[in-house]
Design a protein around this motif. Structure first.
Motif, PDB file in Angstrom:
ATOM      1  N   ARG A  74       0.831  -1.211   0.000  1.00  0.00           N
ATOM      2  CA  ARG A  74       0.000   0.000   0.000  1.00  0.00           C
ATOM      3  C   ARG A  74       0.860   1.254   0.000  1.00  0.00           C
ATOM      4  O   ARG A  74       0.505   2.265  -0.630  1.00  0.00           O
ATOM      5  CB  ARG A  74      -0.953  -0.038   1.199  1.00  0.00           C
ATOM      6  CG  ARG A  74      -2.100  -1.020   1.011  1.00  0.00           C
ATOM      7  CD  ARG A  74      -3.064  -1.003   2.174  1.00  0.00           C
ATOM      8  NE  ARG A  74      -2.603  -1.780   3.305  1.00  0.00           N
ATOM      9  CZ  ARG A  74      -2.748  -3.105   3.427  1.00  0.00           C
ATOM     10  NH1 ARG A  74      -3.361  -3.797   2.482  1.00  0.00           N
ATOM     11  NH2 ARG A  74      -2.305  -3.744   4.498  1.00  0.00           N
ATOM     12  N   GLY A  78       0.869   4.134  -2.817  1.00  0.00           N
ATOM     13  CA  GLY A  78       0.437   5.459  -2.373  1.00  0.00           C
ATOM     14  C   GLY A  78      -1.039   5.527  -2.076  1.00  0.00           C
ATOM     15  O   GLY A  78      -1.685   6.544  -2.335  1.00  0.00           O
ATOM     16  N   VAL A  79      -1.595   4.431  -1.519  1.00  0.00           N
ATOM     17  CA  VAL A  79      -3.027   4.385  -1.222  1.00  0.00           C
ATOM     18  C   VAL A  79      -3.246   4.047   0.244  1.00  0.00           C
ATOM     19  O   VAL A  79      -2.387   3.462   0.911  1.00  0.00           O
ATOM     20  CB  VAL A  79      -3.760   3.345  -2.102  1.00  0.00           C
ATOM     21  CG1 VAL A  79      -3.599   3.695  -3.571  1.00  0.00           C
ATOM     22  CG2 VAL A  79      -3.269   1.921  -1.831  1.00  0.00           C
ATOM     23  N   GLU A  83      -8.798   2.659   0.538  1.00  0.00           N
ATOM     24  CA  GLU A  83      -8.755   2.669  -0.927  1.00  0.00           C
ATOM     25  C   GLU A  83      -8.369   1.297  -1.466  1.00  0.00           C
ATOM     26  O   GLU A  83      -8.943   0.821  -2.448  1.00  0.00           O
ATOM     27  CB  GLU A  83      -7.757   3.721  -1.417  1.00  0.00           C
ATOM     28  CG  GLU A  83      -8.220   5.156  -1.214  1.00  0.00           C
ATOM     29  CD  GLU A  83      -7.140   6.161  -1.567  1.00  0.00           C
ATOM     30  OE1 GLU A  83      -7.492   7.223  -2.108  1.00  0.00           O
ATOM     31  OE2 GLU A  83      -5.949   5.890  -1.292  1.00  0.00           O
ATOM     32  N   ARG A  89     -12.067   0.096  -6.974  1.00  0.00           N
ATOM     33  CA  ARG A  89     -10.745   0.598  -7.337  1.00  0.00           C
ATOM     34  C   ARG A  89      -9.737  -0.510  -7.637  1.00  0.00           C
ATOM     35  O   ARG A  89      -8.920  -0.383  -8.547  1.00  0.00           O
ATOM     36  CB  ARG A  89     -10.205   1.490  -6.214  1.00  0.00           C
ATOM     37  CG  ARG A  89     -10.932   2.823  -6.120  1.00  0.00           C
ATOM     38  CD  ARG A  89     -10.512   3.581  -4.886  1.00  0.00           C
ATOM     39  NE  ARG A  89     -10.904   4.985  -4.965  1.00  0.00           N
ATOM     40  CZ  ARG A  89     -11.131   5.761  -3.902  1.00  0.00           C
ATOM     41  NH1 ARG A  89     -11.034   5.260  -2.681  1.00  0.00           N
ATOM     42  NH2 ARG A  89     -11.473   7.025  -4.053  1.00  0.00           N
ATOM     43  N   LYS A 201       2.988   5.121  -8.468  1.00  0.00           N
ATOM     44  CA  LYS A 201       2.017   5.940  -7.722  1.00  0.00           C
ATOM     45  C   LYS A 201       1.184   6.806  -8.662  1.00  0.00           C
ATOM     46  O   LYS A 201      -0.028   6.958  -8.483  1.00  0.00           O
ATOM     47  CB  LYS A 201       2.750   6.810  -6.701  1.00  0.00           C
ATOM     48  CG  LYS A 201       3.303   6.066  -5.486  1.00  0.00           C
ATOM     49  CD  LYS A 201       3.967   7.032  -4.525  1.00  0.00           C
ATOM     50  CE  LYS A 201       4.330   6.374  -3.202  1.00  0.00           C
ATOM     51  NZ  LYS A 201       5.373   5.356  -3.327  1.00  0.00           N
ATOM     52  N   GLU A 202       1.828   7.367  -9.677  1.00  0.00           N
ATOM     53  CA  GLU A 202       1.107   8.209 -10.632  1.00  0.00           C
ATOM     54  C   GLU A 202       0.089   7.378 -11.430  1.00  0.00           C
ATOM     55  O   GLU A 202      -1.056   7.820 -11.630  1.00  0.00           O
ATOM     56  CB  GLU A 202       2.093   8.878 -11.587  1.00  0.00           C
ATOM     57  CG  GLU A 202       1.426   9.796 -12.602  1.00  0.00           C
ATOM     58  CD  GLU A 202       2.411  10.415 -13.568  1.00  0.00           C
ATOM     59  OE1 GLU A 202       1.964  11.051 -14.537  1.00  0.00           O
ATOM     60  OE2 GLU A 202       3.631  10.256 -13.347  1.00  0.00           O
ATOM     61  N   VAL A 204      -1.362   4.550 -10.555  1.00  0.00           N
ATOM     62  CA  VAL A 204      -2.427   4.120  -9.678  1.00  0.00           C
ATOM     63  C   VAL A 204      -3.402   5.257  -9.419  1.00  0.00           C
ATOM     64  O   VAL A 204      -4.631   5.093  -9.514  1.00  0.00           O
ATOM     65  CB  VAL A 204      -1.857   3.574  -8.360  1.00  0.00           C
ATOM     66  CG1 VAL A 204      -2.957   3.409  -7.312  1.00  0.00           C
ATOM     67  CG2 VAL A 204      -1.156   2.248  -8.601  1.00  0.00           C
ATOM     68  N   ARG A 205      -2.879   6.432  -9.091  1.00  0.00           N
ATOM     69  CA  ARG A 205      -3.758   7.555  -8.773  1.00  0.00           C
ATOM     70  C   ARG A 205      -4.591   7.951  -9.988  1.00  0.00           C
ATOM     71  O   ARG A 205      -5.763   8.305  -9.860  1.00  0.00           O
ATOM     72  CB  ARG A 205      -2.907   8.736  -8.288  1.00  0.00           C
ATOM     73  CG  ARG A 205      -3.676   9.902  -7.724  1.00  0.00           C
ATOM     74  CD  ARG A 205      -4.671   9.482  -6.655  1.00  0.00           C
ATOM     75  NE  ARG A 205      -4.071   8.760  -5.552  1.00  0.00           N
ATOM     76  CZ  ARG A 205      -4.767   8.264  -4.538  1.00  0.00           C
ATOM     77  NH1 ARG A 205      -6.093   8.389  -4.516  1.00  0.00           N
ATOM     78  NH2 ARG A 205      -4.160   7.616  -3.570  1.00  0.00           N
ATOM     79  N   ARG A 206      -4.014   7.830 -11.176  1.00  0.00           N
ATOM     80  CA  ARG A 206      -4.747   8.149 -12.387  1.00  0.00           C
ATOM     81  C   ARG A 206      -5.899   7.182 -12.615  1.00  0.00           C
ATOM     82  O   ARG A 206      -6.986   7.567 -13.065  1.00  0.00           O
ATOM     83  CB  ARG A 206      -3.783   8.106 -13.577  1.00  0.00           C
ATOM     84  CG  ARG A 206      -4.327   8.709 -14.874  1.00  0.00           C
ATOM     85  CD  ARG A 206      -3.354   8.488 -16.014  1.00  0.00           C
ATOM     86  NE  ARG A 206      -2.018   8.951 -15.661  1.00  0.00           N
ATOM     87  CZ  ARG A 206      -0.913   8.543 -16.306  1.00  0.00           C
ATOM     88  NH1 ARG A 206      -1.004   7.656 -17.276  1.00  0.00           N
ATOM     89  NH2 ARG A 206       0.258   9.027 -15.960  1.00  0.00           N
ATOM     90  N   LYS A 207      -5.683   5.912 -12.279  1.00  0.00           N
ATOM     91  CA  LYS A 207      -6.711   4.897 -12.513  1.00  0.00           C
ATOM     92  C   LYS A 207      -7.809   4.915 -11.464  1.00  0.00           C
ATOM     93  O   LYS A 207      -8.983   4.629 -11.769  1.00  0.00           O
ATOM     94  CB  LYS A 207      -6.079   3.501 -12.544  1.00  0.00           C
ATOM     95  CG  LYS A 207      -5.065   3.281 -13.644  1.00  0.00           C
ATOM     96  CD  LYS A 207      -5.640   3.440 -15.027  1.00  0.00           C
ATOM     97  CE  LYS A 207      -4.584   3.162 -16.091  1.00  0.00           C
ATOM     98  NZ  LYS A 207      -5.098   3.428 -17.466  1.00  0.00           N
TER      99      LYS A 207
END
Length: 209
Positions: A74, A78-79, A83, A89, A201-202, A204-207
């Protein structure tokens, strides 16, 4: 696919006893304890975490990555824990659904060989919305990358950039297992935290939004 179809497959997986009742390598290699398949399928999640097999704590609780390895994973993604367990998700489907037991040195055995050939195609077919597969460990990488996998896990992860623009339309990002046993590997390969994790991280956050 509909949530009903996903649930039907989950119910079938929950009832699976192949490794106990029909072990591929014969009776001597029967799973030595009652199976408890652990998998999280989703009709909405765009990210699939393809792990190896549950550890003992996951086997006992029925919650995937419910251990120190999960905490590290995790952190890599970065979650938050909330989340991570949100099925809108993430889908979390290991290569082997049941805790395989320990080897003579006290380490977890590899994923059972019965699971992936029997279930993996059905799992992928019921989740066509998946856009990113995080292939955690050698077994997941070998299955999902096929002929594109490198000679070992280190080289596969080292060449992670090669998998960002796939022909299939699904991005596959190879990762080492987040086990404490790989702490030394992480220290020996500083590029992993410096170069790969920020991109992970980028993505994942985008998805997940």
């Amino acid at each position: 696919m509909s949530e009903c179809e996903v649930q039907r497959l989950l119910d079938a997986i929950a009832g699976c006893r192949i490794c106990r009742d029909a072990p591929l390598r014969g009776e001597a290699h029967r799973l030595p304890h009652e199976p408890r398949p652990v998998a999280v399928l989703s009709a909405k999640a765009k990210i699939l975490i393809a792990g190896q097999a549950p550890g003992l704590r996951v086997h006992e609780t029925g919650i995937t990555f419910n251990d120190a390895s999960g905490n590290r994973l995790r952190d890599w993604l970065g979650v938050t824990r909330e989340e991570f367990y949100d099925t809108d998700r993430f889908s979390i489907v290991p290569m082997g659904f049941c805790f395989p037991g320990y080897d003579v040195n006290g380490g977890d055995l590899p994923p059972r060989k019965e699971c992936a050939p029997h279930w993996r195609s059905a799992v992928m077919a019921v989740m066509p919305q998946i856009e990113l597969i995080l292939a955690v460990g050698h077994h997941a990488q070998s299955w999902h990358l096929g002929a594109h996998v490198r000679e070992n896990m280190t080289e596969t992860v080292r060449h992670w950039r090669d998998y960002l623009e796939p022909d299939s339309g699904i991005t596959i990002l190879p990762l080492p297992h987040p086990s404490w046993r790989n702490t030394g590997w992480i220290k020996r390969n500083p590029w992993f935290e410096k170069e790969l994790l920020p991109v992970l991280k980028e993505l994942v956050r985008r998805k997940i939004g």
